[in-house]
Design a protein around this motif. Sequence first.
Motif: not given
Length: 253
Positions: A67-68, A71, A75, A81-82, A95, A98, A119, A121, A168
Amino acid sequence: MGRRRAGGGGDAPTWGLPVRRVEERPDRPADRTAWPATLAPVRQLLDEGLDLGPATVLVGENGSGKSTVVEALAALFGLSSQGGTTHTAHWGHGARDASPLPGHLRLVRGAGASRWGYFLRAETMHATFEALLERVERSPDRLAQSHGESYLSVLEDHFDDSGLFVLDEPESALSFSGQLALVGVLAAQVAGGRAQVVVATHSPLVAALPGARVLELSEDGLVERAWDDLDVVAHWRSFLDAPERYLRHVRPS
């Protein structure tokens, strides 16, 4: 067999892809002693960079950095990231904190490639859908659908454009047949040459996305693996072959 370090992306042409490569910014190197650079896959990404092809799947245990990484990619591409699209990045809610990783990375973009992205998630999907319903006329009432049904509706509505699609753990909302439908949607997009896909997943079914480069994240870093050699595939095969071997350890005495 079936494993190699993941710096390069093979022989597929990447010049027209939304993202050709992710690499460390030379003017803002990350502290290798601080999180998330203490994670071996992230440290390798910083040290070697990562070339991306039309489809990339990241697999690994919780906490491995999947996920890191996704994300950070979202970004850098201008996505929140939301979750959401390049035009709806402010709609989501809830979210997580960050990560500092995007500040140390840069993208190498494809010449003339689309700058539109999405994105998706699982954690914030429902809030994003609620915002979509408030703003898009004649939208189906996805909030009256099941979680998985609404998820697939968004895939059908939004995954018909060129651009970058970052997902994600998309399997969390889907049944087996839903995951199969998801793979079909993604495979069609990639095969049509309209989209670039990056997926982080725990699902061996999603990891079987046709044509995808599969990277396993672990203490060994980012390692390219054949699907048959993935730990998650081996674990599920072993469980399905003899579930009692596992379940006897979790049942109350």
